[in-house]
Write a protein that holds these residues in place. Sequence first.
Motif, mmCIF file in Angstrom:
data_model
loop_
_atom_site.group_PDB
_atom_site.id
_atom_site.type_symbol
_atom_site.label_atom_id
_atom_site.label_comp_id
_atom_site.label_asym_id
_atom_site.label_seq_id
_atom_site.Cartn_x
_atom_site.Cartn_y
_atom_site.Cartn_z
ATOM 1 N N ILE A 61 3.258 -8.238 14.344
ATOM 2 C CA ILE A 61 2.987 -9.067 13.157
ATOM 3 C C ILE A 61 2.708 -8.193 11.930
ATOM 4 O O ILE A 61 3.269 -8.451 10.852
ATOM 5 N N PRO A 62 1.864 -7.135 12.033
ATOM 6 C CA PRO A 62 1.691 -6.256 10.867
ATOM 7 C C PRO A 62 3.001 -5.634 10.370
ATOM 8 O O PRO A 62 3.218 -5.512 9.166
ATOM 9 N N PHE A 63 3.901 -5.251 11.291
ATOM 10 C CA PHE A 63 5.193 -4.712 10.858
ATOM 11 C C PHE A 63 6.008 -5.769 10.125
ATOM 12 O O PHE A 63 6.741 -5.456 9.170
ATOM 13 N N GLY A 64 5.901 -7.015 10.564
ATOM 14 C CA GLY A 64 6.586 -8.094 9.857
ATOM 15 C C GLY A 64 6.072 -8.253 8.440
ATOM 16 O O GLY A 64 6.852 -8.406 7.488
ATOM 17 N N TRP A 65 4.762 -8.201 8.289
ATOM 18 C CA TRP A 65 4.183 -8.297 6.940
ATOM 19 C C TRP A 65 4.573 -7.095 6.092
ATOM 20 O O TRP A 65 4.844 -7.237 4.892
ATOM 21 N N LEU A 66 4.606 -5.899 6.691
ATOM 22 C CA LEU A 66 5.004 -4.706 5.946
ATOM 23 C C LEU A 66 6.439 -4.839 5.449
ATOM 24 O O LEU A 66 6.756 -4.409 4.325
ATOM 25 N N SER A 67 7.286 -5.458 6.257
ATOM 26 C CA SER A 67 8.683 -5.624 5.831
ATOM 27 C C SER A 67 8.813 -6.557 4.638
ATOM 28 O O SER A 67 9.779 -6.471 3.874
ATOM 29 N N ASP A 68 7.841 -7.456 4.445
ATOM 30 C CA ASP A 68 7.836 -8.302 3.245
ATOM 31 C C ASP A 68 7.588 -7.477 1.986
ATOM 32 O O ASP A 68 8.025 -7.845 0.893
ATOM 33 N N ARG A 69 6.891 -6.362 2.161
ATOM 34 C CA ARG A 69 6.492 -5.548 1.006
ATOM 35 C C ARG A 69 7.494 -4.440 0.693
ATOM 36 O O ARG A 69 7.820 -4.204 -0.466
ATOM 37 N N ILE A 70 7.977 -3.747 1.703
ATOM 38 C CA ILE A 70 8.808 -2.564 1.429
ATOM 39 C C ILE A 70 10.258 -2.752 1.837
ATOM 40 O O ILE A 70 11.078 -1.857 1.631
ATOM 41 N N GLY A 71 10.571 -3.897 2.437
ATOM 42 C CA GLY A 71 11.953 -4.147 2.839
ATOM 43 C C GLY A 71 12.123 -4.194 4.337
ATOM 44 O O GLY A 71 11.387 -3.542 5.082
ATOM 45 N N ARG A 72 13.099 -4.981 4.787
ATOM 46 C CA ARG A 72 13.314 -5.156 6.219
ATOM 47 C C ARG A 72 13.884 -3.892 6.872
ATOM 48 O O ARG A 72 13.384 -3.416 7.887
ATOM 49 N N LYS A 73 14.955 -3.374 6.279
ATOM 50 C CA LYS A 73 15.656 -2.269 6.929
ATOM 51 C C LYS A 73 14.810 -1.006 7.087
ATOM 52 O O LYS A 73 14.869 -0.357 8.146
ATOM 53 N N PRO A 74 14.011 -0.609 6.086
ATOM 54 C CA PRO A 74 13.171 0.579 6.310
ATOM 55 C C PRO A 74 12.199 0.419 7.473
ATOM 56 O O PRO A 74 11.996 1.356 8.257
ATOM 57 N N VAL A 75 11.609 -0.781 7.609
ATOM 58 C CA VAL A 75 10.658 -1.019 8.703
ATOM 59 C C VAL A 75 11.384 -1.024 10.041
ATOM 60 O O VAL A 75 10.924 -0.423 11.022
ATOM 61 N N ILE A 76 12.537 -1.684 10.094
ATOM 62 C CA ILE A 76 13.293 -1.746 11.348
ATOM 63 C C ILE A 76 13.773 -0.359 11.753
ATOM 64 O O ILE A 76 13.670 0.038 12.920
ATOM 65 N N ALA A 77 14.302 0.401 10.787
ATOM 66 C CA ALA A 77 14.778 1.758 11.088
ATOM 67 C C ALA A 77 13.631 2.637 11.578
ATOM 68 O O ALA A 77 13.791 3.412 12.542
ATOM 69 N N ALA A 78 12.465 2.533 10.929
ATOM 70 C CA ALA A 78 11.307 3.318 11.364
ATOM 71 C C ALA A 78 10.890 2.921 12.775
ATOM 72 O O ALA A 78 10.577 3.781 13.608
ATOM 73 N N GLY A 79 10.912 1.614 13.061
ATOM 74 C CA GLY A 79 10.556 1.156 14.396
ATOM 75 C C GLY A 79 11.511 1.661 15.453
ATOM 76 O O GLY A 79 11.095 2.085 16.547
ATOM 77 N N LEU A 80 12.805 1.650 15.164
ATOM 78 C CA LEU A 80 13.794 2.162 16.112
ATOM 79 C C LEU A 80 13.636 3.665 16.319
ATOM 80 O O LEU A 80 13.813 4.185 17.432
ATOM 81 N N LEU A 81 13.296 4.376 15.233
ATOM 82 C CA LEU A 81 13.079 5.824 15.351
ATOM 83 C C LEU A 81 11.853 6.113 16.215
ATOM 84 O O LEU A 81 11.879 7.017 17.070
ATOM 85 N N ILE A 82 10.778 5.345 16.019
ATOM 86 C CA ILE A 82 9.584 5.516 16.855
ATOM 87 C C ILE A 82 9.925 5.230 18.316
ATOM 88 O O ILE A 82 9.494 5.942 19.235
ATOM 89 N N PHE A 83 10.719 4.175 18.538
ATOM 90 C CA PHE A 83 11.151 3.842 19.893
ATOM 91 C C PHE A 83 11.930 5.003 20.513
ATOM 92 O O PHE A 83 11.733 5.359 21.682
#
Length: 455
Positions: A61-83
Amino acid sequence: MNSAEKNSVFSIAGIYGLRMLGLFLILPVFALYAEGLEGVTPTLIGLALGIYGFTMAMLQIPFGWLSDRIGRKPVIAAGLLIFAVGSVVAAMADTIWMVIIGRALQGSGAIAAAMMALLADLTREEVRTKAMATVGITIGMSFTVALIAGPLLSSWIGVDGIFWLTAVLALLSIAVLFKLVPDPEKLSTHRDVEAVPGEFGRILRNGQLLRLDVGIFILHGIIMSLFVALPFVLRDHLSIEAHDHPWVYLPVLLVAVGFMVPLIIMAEKKGKMKQVFLLSIGLIALACLMLALWHDSMISVIAALLLFFIAYNVLEATLPSLISRMAPIDAKGTAMGVYSTSQFFGAFIGGAVGGWCYGQFDVQGIFFSTALFALLWLFVAMGMQMPVMRSSVMAHVESDVDADTLESNILALAGVFEAKVVPEENTVFLRVDKKVYDADALNALLNPASQAAEG
């Protein structure tokens, strides 16, 4: 869906499916692999299996809220990189604690909420339900494929090789994200798919929704516990080598799907939702009890697995549907966020408790405890009130509308039972009886100028 929406939906579903496949592939093989790791204990085997659920529950949920602020793709890409980093850590690990750290990092790439928000940005309101269903089907297929492919891949490239493969798939998913998924024209909050901070109190006070949250918590706790025990049952009690485990799961899963379909039809079309729901929970309890009592018999184990996966498939399909129907029409995203968090916490607790039970009481301890939790769920679910089978509809509205007046006018239409106008999101949410509901009448109400021009 138009061509652009189809491209977006299938690309996002592919990313989501590959990521979940990476998490699931080790389920049927990890317990046996972990025996060779330094410092291993039964409890730590379970913790390694389920720890991803803890970090995912905390961060999605916090990552979802962060994507509202800085954009969807940067958050998703960062999450995939962490994975991917977590997968590499697990692949290189020679101790159980390093695998636990790797799995925790995998879960920390918690992109589910951001992915759903991106999906909503790229689809119109009227096709969004179909888009979300496509993603849901992909996740279900990922689990099924993992049970078959996991042992096969383990025999070819080893479990460490599976971790390396999931890292590569995560990096390929980043490429798909930037090459194939369009950039949304604007970022919007979508109450149908995103958690809204101000709505948590309303959702957490809803007793019927909480029953469903308890249910998904227990269901995923049970399945994570079972996969601490099942590899040992197949190898040590039934003398089936690990590379042959897929030939146990494959026919069971195929037959289970065949039985699932008529049960879903009975629940949805024949108005027997509660009966089918309670029956499925009862079958989970019966299957676990059969495994506890007769796990040395091939026939009993196959029969128990068949009952379990019939029920599991039915419950996995009906629980999200019930959440959608029971949640307030303007807070479905928040309800689904709480539901998903409960699911991930269930996986974490199920793995840890399953590992402890295995260490203390062998496989019988896991099977008896899962049967007990299934019976607890059955008791909780008996008091559930099934919602009236109505359809959710969304439509576009202008931001300058008089929300109260428009809601009153919409509620006066035949077949409309609930309506909520949210001007700031340019959306109206409705629950309707599709047999009576007239979409043209709603369109005329929402677009009077175009109707007048046509007249």
